[in-house]
Design an enzyme around this catalytic site. Structure first.
Site, PDB file in Angstrom:
ATOM      1  N   GLY A   1      30.104  30.525  47.678  1.00  0.00           N
ATOM      2  CA  GLY A   1      30.559  30.357  49.063  1.00  0.00           C
ATOM      3  C   GLY A   1      32.031  29.989  49.179  1.00  0.00           C
TER       4      GLY A   1
ATOM      5  N   ARG B   1      38.435  27.173  45.392  1.00  0.00           N
ATOM      6  CA  ARG B   1      39.052  25.859  45.172  1.00  0.00           C
ATOM      7  C   ARG B   1      40.440  25.750  45.793  1.00  0.00           C
ATOM      8  NH1 ARG B   1      35.858  25.972  40.408  1.00  0.00           N
ATOM      9  NH2 ARG B   1      34.706  24.015  40.136  1.00  0.00           N
TER      10      ARG B   1
ATOM     11  N   HIS C   1      35.941  37.748  47.299  1.00  0.00           N
ATOM     12  CA  HIS C   1      34.491  37.929  47.470  1.00  0.00           C
ATOM     13  C   HIS C   1      34.202  39.126  48.375  1.00  0.00           C
ATOM     14  CE1 HIS C   1      34.480  33.364  46.868  1.00  0.00           C
ATOM     15  NE2 HIS C   1      33.723  33.808  45.885  1.00  0.00           N
TER      16      HIS C   1
ATOM     17  N   LYS D   1      38.684  37.115  37.771  1.00  0.00           N
ATOM     18  CA  LYS D   1      39.412  35.854  37.644  1.00  0.00           C
ATOM     19  C   LYS D   1      38.644  34.949  36.674  1.00  0.00           C
ATOM     20  CE  LYS D   1      39.308  32.539  40.670  1.00  0.00           C
ATOM     21  NZ  LYS D   1      38.809  31.403  39.852  1.00  0.00           N
ATOM     22  N   ASP D   2      37.314  35.050  36.730  1.00  0.00           N
ATOM     23  CA  ASP D   2      36.469  34.310  35.790  1.00  0.00           C
ATOM     24  C   ASP D   2      36.167  35.229  34.601  1.00  0.00           C
ATOM     25  OD1 ASP D   2      35.987  31.819  37.380  1.00  0.00           O
ATOM     26  OD2 ASP D   2      35.275  33.297  38.804  1.00  0.00           O
TER      27      ASP D   2
HETATM   28  O1  PAF Z   1      31.530  32.635  40.017  1.00  0.00           O
HETATM   29  C1  PAF Z   1      30.782  31.911  40.711  1.00  0.00           C
HETATM   30  O2  PAF Z   1      31.000  31.707  41.897  1.00  0.00           O
HETATM   31  C2  PAF Z   1      29.572  31.275  40.058  1.00  0.00           C
HETATM   32  O3  PAF Z   1      29.836  30.888  38.770  1.00  0.00           O
HETATM   33  C3  PAF Z   1      28.305  32.158  40.138  1.00  0.00           C
HETATM   34  C4  PAF Z   1      28.476  33.444  39.344  1.00  0.00           C
HETATM   35  C5  PAF Z   1      27.980  32.486  41.572  1.00  0.00           C
HETATM   36  C6  PAF Z   1      27.115  31.408  39.538  1.00  0.00           C
HETATM   37  O4  PAF Z   1      26.870  30.232  40.222  1.00  0.00           O
END
Ligand code: PAF
Length: 283
Positions: free
Chosen positions: A31, A187, A37, A149-150
């Site tokens: 969220g 964040r 997103h 990014k992750d």
């Molecule tokens: O990247 C994220 O926002 C979280 O790590 C995820 C993949 C939704 C798992 O909680």
């Protein structure tokens, strides 16, 4: 767009879609949605018949209680963004719904999680793998969308999909950035004005490193030095790590292999907020 709050409701809905031969796209999120997103949701809407977006601030992936408490939560505002982006159903469960009892199963991704985020956030990827596995089981997606990014999370989820034979395609999308280069992140909402001014230096450090990666004679150590040099110009940045790694294995590099894709990754605190970013560069 419908909002589903229970595991049973999501399961029933996705079973129905599967019977109707609908292609299901899943966008897992925590969220506080941003353009990064929404690009995932729009892509899922283009490539699938129905799109499930989950919003769940997953407690098991936080190794720091304060970070969990302060994580931004804006479900109502998020819901208004999702329908125009093409989301069919928002899955918005409570913690009790997702974890009716503590999980006993533990994931260990070996070398992949002994570096960077895994090394600095003990248990983080166990929590990610647990919740992502649950979401995959509950929504049976044909395609699941994640942001690069992750970078390490994408690698971990790719390993999870392979090891547990999840029958889905993992789609990784490039990082979306603000005009000044700062990687979009939920964040970022926690940055105060001073921290927000400083935050683009993270990407500037990575860009500087990327230039050095492409220099013929440069060593990984010289790349690190270039990034650290930029970060050191701002005393309010507390760097947790900067790593030069192989973009596939994510293992730190002491020397280059020919044609190798290299990732430069960092994590840093600015104004008490922990941010991560990375660039992937071909040599
Ligand atoms: O990247 C994220 O926002 C979280 O790590 C995820 C993949 C939704 C798992 O909680």
């Amino acid at each position: 767009m419908e909002i589903l709050n229970t595991v049973a409701a999501l399961h029933a809905r996705t079973e129905m879609w599967r019977r109707e031969n609908k292609r299901i796209g899943l966008v897992p999120t925590m969220g506080a949605l941003h353009e990064g997103h929404l690009q995932l949701v729009r892509a899922a809407a283009q490539e699938c018949d129905v799109v499930v977006t989950s919003i769940f601030v997953n407690p098991t992936q936080f190794n720091n209680a304060e970070d969990f408490q302060l994580y931004p939560r804006l479900p109502e505002a998020d819901a208004t963004l999702l329908a125009p982006a093409g989301c069919t159903a928002l899955f918005l469960p409570s913690v009790a719904e997702m974890y009716p009892q503590p999980t006993v199963l533990r994931f260990d991704f070996g070398a992949l999680e002994r570096v960077m985020e895994g090394a600095h956030r003990p248990g983080h990827f166990n929590g990610v793998a647990t919740v992502v596995s649950k979401l995959f089981h509950l929504s049976s997606p044909h395609r699941a969308y994640f942001g690069q990014k992750d970078l390490q999370q994408v690698a971990i989820v790719r390993q999870l999909v392979a090891d547990l034979s999840f029958n889905l395609e993992l789609v990784a999308f490039p990082t979306v950035r603000e005009a000044d280069g700062l990687a979009m992140s939920s964040r970022n909402r926690r940055l105060d004005a001073a921290a927000r001014t400083v935050a683009p230096l993270l990407y500037q450090a990575l860009q500087q490193a990327a230039v050095v990666v492409q220099e013929g004679q440069a060593t990984p150590a010289a790349v690190l030095e270039a990034a650290q040099g930029v970060l050191a110009t701002e005393p309010t940045i507390q760097t947790e790590y900067v790593e030069v790694v192989d973009a596939q294995t994510l293992q730190p590099l002491a020397e280059w292999q020919p044609g190798q894709a290299v990732a430069v990754c960092l994590a840093a605190y600015i104004g008490g907020v922990r941010l991560i970013d990375n660039v992937v560069v071909a040599r």
